[in-house]
Write a protein that holds these residues in place. Structure first.
Motif, short mmCIF file in Angstrom:
data_model
loop_
_atom_site.label_atom_id
_atom_site.label_comp_id
_atom_site.label_asym_id
_atom_site.label_seq_id
_atom_site.Cartn_x
_atom_site.Cartn_y
_atom_site.Cartn_z
N UNK A 1 -6.28 3.18 -8.33
CA UNK A 1 -6.99 2.58 -7.26
C UNK A 1 -5.70 2.66 -5.51
N UNK A 2 -4.60 2.79 -5.75
CA UNK A 2 -3.21 2.83 -4.68
C UNK A 2 -3.46 4.13 -4.65
N UNK B 1 0.74 -5.91 -11.77
CA UNK B 1 0.63 -5.10 -10.76
C UNK B 1 0.01 -4.03 -10.08
N UNK B 2 -0.03 -4.45 -8.58
CA UNK B 2 -1.27 -3.72 -8.33
C UNK B 2 -1.02 -2.75 -7.17
N UNK C 1 2.99 6.43 0.02
CA UNK C 1 2.09 5.24 -0.87
C UNK C 1 2.59 4.45 -1.84
N UNK C 2 3.54 4.19 -2.12
CA UNK C 2 4.06 3.39 -3.01
C UNK C 2 5.09 2.59 -2.01
N UNK C 3 5.93 2.84 -0.62
CA UNK C 3 6.80 2.01 -0.31
C UNK C 3 5.81 1.28 1.03
N UNK C 4 4.79 2.00 1.41
CA UNK C 4 3.68 1.41 2.82
C UNK C 4 3.08 0.71 2.25
N UNK D 1 2.22 -2.50 -1.02
CA UNK D 1 2.43 -3.50 -0.62
C UNK D 1 2.00 -4.19 0.35
N UNK D 2 0.45 -3.13 1.33
CA UNK D 2 0.09 -3.82 1.83
C UNK D 2 -1.15 -3.99 1.56
N UNK D 3 -1.69 -2.66 0.46
CA UNK D 3 -2.77 -3.14 -0.34
C UNK D 3 -3.33 -4.06 -1.24
N UNK D 4 -2.15 -4.40 -1.79
CA UNK D 4 -1.83 -5.12 -2.72
C UNK D 4 -2.69 -6.76 -2.77
#
Length: 307
Positions: free
Chosen positions: A162-163, A156-157, A123-126, A129-132
């Motif tokens: 949400x993430x 910071x998104x 979630x935090x690494x992949x 960033x894709x959801x930002x």
């Protein structure tokens, strides 16, 4: 009554009593361990948003922010997971051929075997960033709506509710899908065939027979998923960014901590019994909250079976 039946009855009764007693003892233990810290607390435990437990002589801790973030994250996950799980369950039971439905169901169920830490790292690494870009677009376009407003961790998104909610929704999919699938598969064949005989389309059959029959089970499965989400620890501890000096403000782009992630992130303070008591008090609230949600889920499922 035969001796074997009597022995089995006594063992079954004893097992049931043991489980109930064990739950009660856990609750009593948490309450007893939390009382000294609650007595030393210098702010209101239920309404304060401050969490300062580093100094055992000046404890100031409240659960309001933890409670709000815990519930908010779980609701975001549930809102995402429920319709997707419903679609998967209906596809597997009503549309997919058996040769496809069985392996597809296995794949979905295997999500439950993935460790929480793996979901957190993914979630935090992949995912983050894709959801930002999506998060930024929602914030800029719908920011006038409070739930999409600028969060307390801006810009910071990544480490936001949400993430965390999206990752948690993926973790809930196998639970809700599996239970819903089992309920939908038990729709009486006579009802389905009767609807088809009257000229109903496949969707009309689902709408008039499958969904009414499985509605209570689907809601119960979702409630069980909610209970799972409330207690998630490691994945949320990895993802959620905890802002300093800012509190939860009802935006999905806020950071924060849930009950479980707060406890996991501050285990170093457990060497002092009084400081540890603050986290045990928070754990007691989480224990009661999770127990209430699961009890409600079981009640819904039990009521459906009785009918």
């Amino acid at each position: 009554m035969r001796p074997g039946d009597r022995i089995f009855k006594n063992l079954s009764t004893g097992a049931g009593i043991f489980v109930v007693a064990l739950i009660a003892l856990i609750g009593i233990f948490l309450l007893v361990q939390a009382i000294p810290a609650l007595g030393a607390n210098e702010v209101n435990f239920l309404t304060s948003r401050i969490w300062e437990t580093g100094d055992p002589n000046h404890l100031r801790f409240g659960i309001l922010d933890l409670l709000l973030v815990t519930i908010y994250t779980s609701l975001v996950a549930l809102i995402i997971a429920m319709p997707i799980s419903l679609g998967i369950a209906l596809f597997l039971t009503q549309y997919a051929p058996k040769r496809l439905a069985r392996p597809f169901a296995y794949v979905v169920d295997l999500l439950a075997a993935v460790p929480s830490i793996i979901f957190g790292l993914w979630g935090i690494l992949v995912l983050a960033p894709a959801m930002a870009p999506v998060s930024q677009w929602l914030n800029e376009t719908l920011g006038f709506i409070p739930i999409f407003g600028t969060g307390n961790v801006f810009p910071n998104y990544s480490g936001t509710i949400f993430t965390a909610g999206v990752v948690l929704a993926v973790m809930l999919l196998p639970i809700i899908t599996s239970l819903s699938r089992e309920v939908f598969e038990r729709t009486p064949t006579a009802h389905i065939e009767g609807a088809l005989a009257l000229g109903a389309t496949r969707w009309e059959v689902i709408r008039t027979t499958v969904l009414p029959f499985g509605k209570a089970g689907y809601i119960g499965a979702s409630m069980l998923g909610l209970g799972r989400a409330l207690g998630e620890t490691i994945a949320l501890a990895v993802i959620l960014y905890i802002p300093r000096g800012q509190f939860f403000d009802w935006s999905v782009f806020d950071g924060g901590a849930t009950f479980a992630s707060q406890i996991a992130a501050n285990y170093a303070e457990f060497n002092n019994p009084t400081s540890a008591g603050a986290y045990i008090a928070a754990g007691l609230v989480l224990f009661v909250l999770t127990f209430a949600v699961n009890f409600a889920a079981r009640s819904i499922i039990g009521e459906r079976k009785a009918n």
